[in-house]
Design an enzyme around this catalytic site. Structure first.
Site, PDB file in Angstrom:
ATOM      1  N   LYS A 120       0.928  -1.347  -0.110  1.00 32.46           N
ATOM      2  CA  LYS A 120       0.259  -0.171   0.455  1.00 32.46           C
ATOM      3  C   LYS A 120       0.385   1.402   0.215  1.00 32.46           C
ATOM      4  O   LYS A 120       0.238   2.354  -0.320  1.00 32.46           O
ATOM      5  CB  LYS A 120      -0.823  -0.155   1.008  1.00 32.46           C
ATOM      6  CG  LYS A 120      -2.111  -1.125   1.143  1.00 32.46           C
ATOM      7  CD  LYS A 120      -3.113  -0.648   1.252  1.00 32.46           C
ATOM      8  CE  LYS A 120      -4.755  -2.077   1.163  1.00 32.46           C
ATOM      9  NZ  LYS A 120      -5.432  -1.495   2.187  1.00 32.46           N
ATOM     10  N   LYS A 202      -3.628  -9.954  -5.745  1.00 32.24           N
ATOM     11  CA  LYS A 202      -4.792  -9.971  -5.403  1.00 32.24           C
ATOM     12  C   LYS A 202      -5.751  -8.911  -6.161  1.00 32.24           C
ATOM     13  O   LYS A 202      -5.577  -7.890  -6.479  1.00 32.24           O
ATOM     14  CB  LYS A 202      -4.899 -10.061  -3.898  1.00 32.24           C
ATOM     15  CG  LYS A 202      -5.399  -8.498  -3.183  1.00 32.24           C
ATOM     16  CD  LYS A 202      -5.751  -8.951  -2.220  1.00 32.24           C
ATOM     17  CE  LYS A 202      -5.546  -7.800  -1.190  1.00 32.24           C
ATOM     18  NZ  LYS A 202      -7.064  -7.644  -0.021  1.00 32.24           N
ATOM     19  N   LYS A 205     -10.994  -4.415  -4.152  1.00 32.13           N
ATOM     20  CA  LYS A 205     -11.830  -3.085  -4.416  1.00 32.13           C
ATOM     21  C   LYS A 205     -11.917  -2.009  -5.326  1.00 32.13           C
ATOM     22  O   LYS A 205     -12.441  -0.848  -4.812  1.00 32.13           O
ATOM     23  CB  LYS A 205     -12.687  -3.496  -3.239  1.00 32.13           C
ATOM     24  CG  LYS A 205     -12.491  -3.294  -1.866  1.00 32.13           C
ATOM     25  CD  LYS A 205     -13.924  -3.729  -1.036  1.00 32.13           C
ATOM     26  CE  LYS A 205     -13.674  -4.235   0.514  1.00 32.13           C
ATOM     27  NZ  LYS A 205     -11.707  -3.827   1.156  1.00 32.13           N
TER      28      LYS A 205
HETATM   29  N1  AQP Z   1      -8.898 -10.963  -3.641  1.00 29.32           N
HETATM   30  C1  AQP Z   1      -8.938 -11.070  -2.393  1.00 29.32           C
HETATM   31  N2  AQP Z   1      -8.828 -12.546  -2.327  1.00 29.32           N
HETATM   32  C2  AQP Z   1      -9.410 -13.287  -0.906  1.00 29.32           C
HETATM   33  N3  AQP Z   1      -9.800 -13.115  -0.132  1.00 29.32           N
HETATM   34  C3  AQP Z   1      -9.557 -11.655   0.020  1.00 29.32           C
HETATM   35  N4  AQP Z   1     -10.218 -10.500   0.683  1.00 29.32           N
HETATM   36  C4  AQP Z   1      -9.779  -9.202   0.102  1.00 29.32           C
HETATM   37  N5  AQP Z   1      -9.294  -9.112  -1.180  1.00 29.32           N
HETATM   38  C5  AQP Z   1      -9.556 -10.916  -1.196  1.00 29.32           C
HETATM   39  C6  AQP Z   1     -10.220 -10.492   1.889  1.00 29.32           C
HETATM   40  O1  AQP Z   1     -12.283  -9.408   2.527  1.00 29.32           O
HETATM   41  C7  AQP Z   1     -11.491  -9.654   3.735  1.00 29.32           C
HETATM   42  C8  AQP Z   1     -12.214  -8.049   3.483  1.00 29.32           C
HETATM   43  O2  AQP Z   1     -10.949  -7.083   3.805  1.00 29.32           O
HETATM   44  P1  AQP Z   1     -10.702  -5.995   3.622  1.00 29.32           P
HETATM   45  O3  AQP Z   1     -12.044  -4.953   3.160  1.00 29.32           O
HETATM   46  O4  AQP Z   1     -10.912  -5.130   4.945  1.00 29.32           O
HETATM   47  O5  AQP Z   1      -9.667  -5.613   3.165  1.00 29.32           O
HETATM   48  P2  AQP Z   1      -8.276  -6.128   2.206  1.00 29.32           P
HETATM   49  O6  AQP Z   1      -8.095  -7.261   2.313  1.00 29.32           O
HETATM   50  O7  AQP Z   1      -7.089  -4.957   1.550  1.00 29.32           O
HETATM   51  O8  AQP Z   1      -9.303  -5.783   0.993  1.00 29.32           O
HETATM   52  P3  AQP Z   1      -9.531  -4.894  -0.798  1.00 29.32           P
HETATM   53  O9  AQP Z   1     -10.843  -5.120  -1.122  1.00 29.32           O
HETATM   54  O10 AQP Z   1      -8.332  -5.035  -1.484  1.00 29.32           O
HETATM   55  O11 AQP Z   1      -9.494  -3.817  -0.159  1.00 29.32           O
HETATM   56  P4  AQP Z   1      -9.133  -2.694  -0.526  1.00 29.32           P
HETATM   57  O12 AQP Z   1      -9.058  -2.140  -1.976  1.00 29.32           O
HETATM   58  O13 AQP Z   1      -9.337  -1.051   0.296  1.00 29.32           O
HETATM   59  O14 AQP Z   1      -7.601  -2.537  -0.073  1.00 29.32           O
HETATM   60  C9  AQP Z   1     -10.038  -9.847   4.048  1.00 29.32           C
HETATM   61  O15 AQP Z   1     -10.763 -10.882   5.230  1.00 29.32           O
HETATM   62  C10 AQP Z   1      -9.439  -9.864   2.954  1.00 29.32           C
HETATM   63  O16 AQP Z   1      -8.733 -11.370   3.580  1.00 29.32           O
END
Ligand code: AQP
Length: 338
Positions: A120, A202, A205
């Protein structure tokens, strides 16, 4: 055995999700879909991690809207407030309070090794703030406050969970048993869903490329089109093997939705091209989001109900987490105010 006695022995499950956009297929199959399934067997607590999302600059009005949307989405994905504790993180001040205490027991070196911090901070080089760095201490606080036994998360959170266990162990060694050591609960398939455009990254969102992710509110034609555009490789064979990141990812998704093994999928698409396979993946994925989308429309139209649920959740979460917080304050030597 008495019913109440049985209920008391249920394990505590806790997990959260950031309101940084509509949940992706990754969030759904890596996390939220499993949360719903655990509600009868465990004492579950699920929250919208809005404090965590401040580590990246957010538009205030959009964040407020997204937080309410994310809360409605949790319910739409099957989280039942009658069975689970559901709340919004910033409504429960103990999270920030314990996070500060834990950050004073955390070393700079261990935070520097966190993959998410490295990723990040590279992605947001103009805003490498202290919150992004100490994010794992807040996540540890989220978990330890509720004495969680298990934390269902995607594979990307494994390192943060290990950090949580380390810090809990360190604190327990210094002050005597205070925190329960949580276990990670990581699904076998779908634990890390990859970007459809850069399959070594990965699925996220907040990705700027809309074609890189499927959201749980995407319409069927949008889902099908995103899968059609998914990046694969220059071969023709649907085969799970090293180096075929795009195909491996699509096969994983197909497997989660159909229950088929990789061998069965390979056999099913033998002699067929990637075009047919991508279309088939899209078609098996569209059904579940359809149901979630309909539920979401119903919940988001009823703001009064949402407000009532998150208020009740915050009240309950505050009461539960206060027990741990009071213990911690006493142990580290903070003078009691009451
Ligand atoms: N690509 C993924 N595959 C499987 N699990 C995933 N998680 C996130 N991306 C994947 C799981 O979703 C839960 C919530 O995640 P989060 O929204 O708190 O934060 P994150 O992991 O940073 O998810 P994003 O979608 O990548 O958000 P942004 O884009 O805002 O950084 C967690 O349990 C995570 O493991």
């Amino acid at each position: 055995m008495e019913e109440t006695e049985k209920a008391e022995r249920k394990k505590v499950i806790l997990s959260g999700i950031q309101p940084t956009g509509v949940f992706t297929l990754g969030n759904y199959i890596g996390a939220v879909k499993n949360w719903g399934k655990m509600q009868d067997e465990y004492h579950c607590a699920y929250f919208i991690a809005d404090l965590h999302s401040l580590t990246i600059r957010q538009d205030p009005a959009a964040l407020r809207r997204q937080s309410l949307d994310a809360f409605a989405l949790l319910l739409a994905c099957g989280i039942d407030p009658e069975k689970s504790l559901v709340f919004i993180q910033s409504h429960v001040p103990t999270h920030s309070e314990l996070s500060w205490v834990l950050s004073c027991y955390t070393q700079f070196g261990e935070l520097s090794r966190m993959t998410q911090f490295k990723d990040k901070s590279a992605r947001h080089a103009d805003n490498v703030n202290a919150g992004l760095f100490t994010y794992p201490a807040l996540m540890a606080a989220d978990i330890l406050l509720y004495q969680a036994d298990m934390v269902p998360v995607g594979d990307d959170q494994r390192q943060h969970l290990e950090f949580t266990r380390d810090i809990a162990t360190r604190f327990n060694n210094l002050y005597g048993s205070t925190f329960k050591l949580p276990e990670a609960y990581i699904p076998k398939a779908g634990a890390r869903v990859m970007s459809l455009q850069e399959p070594t990254k990965k699925m996220s969102k907040s990705d700027e490329n809309q074609n890189a992710f499927i959201t749980i509110l995407d319409e069927p034609n949008v889902i099908i089109n995103k899968f059609k555009r998914a990046v694969t490789d220059s071969e023709k064979e649907v085969r799970f093997s090293e180096g075929k990141d795009g195909i491996n990812n699509l096969m994983t998704i197909y497997s989660v939705f159909t229950g088929k093994t990789m061998e069965q999928i390979e056999a099913e698409f033998e002699g067929k091209g990637y075009g047919d396979f991508k279309l088939a993946v899209g078609e098996v994925v569209v059904e579940e989001p359809r149901e979630v989308r309909e539920n979401f429309k119903r919940y988001i139209a009823d703001k009064a109900y949402l407000e009532q649920v998150y208020r009740a959740g915050a009240e309950k979460a505050a009461a539960i987490s206060a027990r741990t917080m009071t213990k911690v304050k006493k142990k580290v030597g903070l003078l009691a105010s009451l």
